[in-house]
Motif scaffolding. Structure first.
Motif, PDB file in Angstrom:
ATOM      1  N   CYS A 111       0.836  -1.213   0.000  1.00 13.90           N
ATOM      2  CA  CYS A 111       0.000   0.000   0.000  1.00 13.90           C
ATOM      3  C   CYS A 111       0.870   1.262   0.000  1.00 13.90           C
ATOM      4  CB  CYS A 111      -0.910  -0.013   1.219  1.00 13.90           C
ATOM      5  SG  CYS A 111      -2.249   1.166   1.111  1.00 13.90           S
ATOM      6  N   ASP A 115      -2.167   5.482  -2.733  1.00 18.08           N
ATOM      7  CA  ASP A 115      -3.328   4.621  -2.525  1.00 18.08           C
ATOM      8  C   ASP A 115      -4.199   5.147  -1.383  1.00 18.08           C
ATOM      9  OD1 ASP A 115      -2.482   2.878  -4.514  1.00 18.08           O
ATOM     10  OD2 ASP A 115      -1.412   1.581  -3.106  1.00 18.08           O
ATOM     11  N   MET A 116      -3.561   5.518  -0.296  1.00 21.28           N
ATOM     12  CA  MET A 116      -4.324   5.975   0.870  1.00 21.28           C
ATOM     13  C   MET A 116      -4.917   7.355   0.657  1.00 21.28           C
ATOM     14  SD  MET A 116      -2.614   4.407   4.284  1.00 21.28           S
ATOM     15  CE  MET A 116      -2.914   2.651   4.641  1.00 21.28           C
ATOM     16  N   SER A 121      -6.915   1.849  -0.360  1.00 23.96           N
ATOM     17  CA  SER A 121      -5.948   1.100   0.440  1.00 23.96           C
ATOM     18  C   SER A 121      -6.271  -0.385   0.412  1.00 23.96           C
ATOM     19  CB  SER A 121      -5.959   1.611   1.878  1.00 23.96           C
ATOM     20  OG  SER A 121      -7.155   1.217   2.537  1.00 23.96           O
ATOM     21  N   ASN A 122      -5.624  -1.121   1.287  1.00 21.43           N
ATOM     22  CA  ASN A 122      -5.835  -2.571   1.371  1.00 21.43           C
ATOM     23  C   ASN A 122      -6.962  -2.960   2.316  1.00 21.43           C
ATOM     24  OD1 ASN A 122      -3.976  -1.601   3.485  1.00 21.43           O
ATOM     25  ND2 ASN A 122      -4.017  -3.730   4.166  1.00 21.43           N
ATOM     26  N   PRO A 149      -4.518  -2.967  -2.842  1.00 27.67           N
ATOM     27  CA  PRO A 149      -4.070  -1.575  -2.837  1.00 27.67           C
ATOM     28  C   PRO A 149      -4.122  -1.004  -4.255  1.00 27.67           C
ATOM     29  CG  PRO A 149      -2.580  -2.951  -1.568  1.00 27.67           C
ATOM     30  CD  PRO A 149      -3.514  -3.880  -2.285  1.00 27.67           C
ATOM     31  N   GLY A 159      -6.650   5.459   6.704  1.00 29.54           N
ATOM     32  CA  GLY A 159      -5.664   5.930   5.735  1.00 29.54           C
ATOM     33  C   GLY A 159      -5.200   7.346   6.018  1.00 29.54           C
TER      34      GLY A 159
END
Length: 492
Positions: A111, A115-116, A121-122, A149, A159
């Protein structure tokens, strides 16, 4: 398009192309919904044309911004990336080596910061930590991945919190202090503003910013200007363009709302007609229309029942913006005077009804014991100026004003420690309480917490003979837990 005004000055809305009557109508339309509004600002360019504070709240009140804090974190990340402190492609796990052994799968490890920022995210959903972990970071690293991600959008809070932690790790300052030192102080942001912290010691980047309504407006304008102010660029232009662009589709629920299903940027909501929005729990709002350069800011506590932000958005986009002109309008003294009266007469919502009822002489001062029902309230005593509740072995006193708010401090037990999330301590919340007889035998009370936490407690008591039917509705994160429900009480 109108030339942007360099400084805020006392001008009429007409001088910047907005009819005073349209603003007054918007506010009066919102009145119908009895919103728990705390402040309202409307601007064109850098000129504030309408500003109201709902008495007894005032201009300098430091207000919890809840999830608007996420957008502050996005800007802080933009500043840090601009300064070369880290990159958007850096992996989040690399900043937390102390938790490396707790990384439970390769998806967590993959991640990235980007992504966040996009809520890709994951983790699909919230990471529950309150009362379970001494650190929210640790809570994240015990959560199994359930999405790729960089995959689909899913709103979360962890996140933005982790991104705020990264800022703190690389700068030695919480994200808001870092922002003030680098940019916000230069644009006039309040020095008294601050951010809450969690048990692990980090600033709460998902909901912890506490600042004034004017501060929120200044921040919204800073974003609308693309991370610049008075000709100075603070955040890289490419980052800011991406932050307010439609990077992630988010219309997954099967319906379509103009406000929050038009896509997502970097912790910023895209909205109808190319604009963007900052949105926080309870309706902390900044609706930014970039086509007409108009901004609406609201602070409120509309947690009870359901958020009213869709109503506010509709009134703004459908009933105000169509009246905005590219050229100044003819002055309308009568309409402007009416607008000023509307702005000056705003009050925090209060229970409305009769000051007295025929039955009060036989119910005041008498204790009613719970016989059966589902709340932690065991008994109550109603007097001419307060409601006394016995709850979990404690006696809570709620002094009220009749059809008007009375400033007071109260609690049904503990409160969250000042300046923190995740700590419960002995103490009271600041707030306002109003009450009235809403029928010949029904007494209604509304206690509004207006503190670092927001919430409301609505109590409705219907007296029948020597019994009472009590209905309690509470709202607010962790403020009025275990109080909601109905019960039957009888004179003791």
């Amino acid at each position: 398009m109108l030339k942007k005004t360099a400084k805020r000055v006392a001008v009429t809305p007409e001088s910047v192309g907005i009819p005073s009557g349209a603003i007054a109508q918007l506010i009066e339309n919102l009145d119908v919904y009895r919103l728990h509004t705390h402040s309202l600002l409307i601007s064109r360019g850098d000129t504030v044309v309408a500003e109201a504070y709902y008495a007894p709240l005032k201009k300098d009140f430091l207000h919890r911004m809840y999830s608007v804090s996420k957008s502050f974190v996005a800007a802080a990340v933009g500043l840090a990336v601009t300064e070369g402190l880290f990159s958007l492609e850096d992996r989040v796990a690399s900043f937390f080596p102390e938790f490396r052994s707790e990384v439970n799968d390769s998806y967590t490890d993959r991640c990235t910061v980007r992504d966040m920022l996009m809520m890709r995210s994951n983790v699909d959903g919230n990471v529950y930590w309150w009362g379970r972990f001494e650190s929210r970071v640790r809570a994240y690293y015990t959560q199994p991945s359930n999405k790729l991600p960089g995959g689909h959008f899913k709103y979360d809070s962890i996140g933005s919190f982790l991104l705020g932690c990264i800022i703190e790790k690389v700068t030695g300052k919480d994200f808001l202090t870092y922002m003030k030192d680098r940019a916000l102080r230069a644009i006039g942001f309040s020095e008294d503003s601050y951010v809450l912290r969690e048990p692990g010691g980090f600033a709460v980047g998902d909901s912890g910013v506490v600042c004034t309504a004017r501060d929120l407006w200044l921040f919204a304008r800073f974003l609308m200007k693309g991370g610049t102010w008075d000709g100075v660029r603070y955040i890289d232009a490419a980052f800011m363009q991406a932050a307010t662009a439609r990077l992630a589709p988010n219309a997954f629920s099967g319906d379509y709302a103009l406000m929050n299903t038009s896509g997502y940027g970097y912790l910023i909501w895209k909205s109808y007609d190319g604009g963007f929005s900052l949105i926080g729990l309870g309706d902390q709002l900044a609706f930014c229309d970039t086509v007409r350069d108009v901004c609406l800011v609201m602070t409120a506590d509309n947690q009870a029942e359901r958020p009213m932000r869709h109503v506010v958005f509709h009134e703004f986009y459908r009933h105000l913006l169509p009246h905005v002109s590219d050229a100044p309008l003819s002055e309308n003294r009568e309409a402007n005077e009416h607008l000023q009266t509307v702005l000056a007469s705003r009050k925090l919502t209060a229970v409305q009804g009769a000051a007295h009822a025929p039955i009060e002489s036989r119910v005041f001062g008498r204790r009613y014991e719970k016989r059966q029902g589902g709340t932690d309230i065991s008994s109550f005593v109603l007097t001419a100026d307060a409601l006394h509740l016995s709850c979990q072995g404690r006696e809570a006193v709620l002094p009220y004003g009749l059809s008007q708010n009375r400033a007071t401090s109260f609690s049904l037990g503990t409160r969250s420690r000042k300046g923190y999330m995740g700590f419960d301590v002995e103490g009271v919340y600041d707030g306002y309480i109003s009450a009235a007889w809403t029928s010949e035998n029904t007494f209604s009370l509304m206690a509004q917490v207006v503190d670092e936490y927001m919430g409301s407690l609505n109590v409705h008591i219907a007296f029948i003979g020597d019994e009472a039917s009590v209905h309690v509705v509470g709202s607010g994160q962790y403020v009025f837990d275990k109080t909601q429900g109905s019960f039957i009480a009888k004179l003791s």
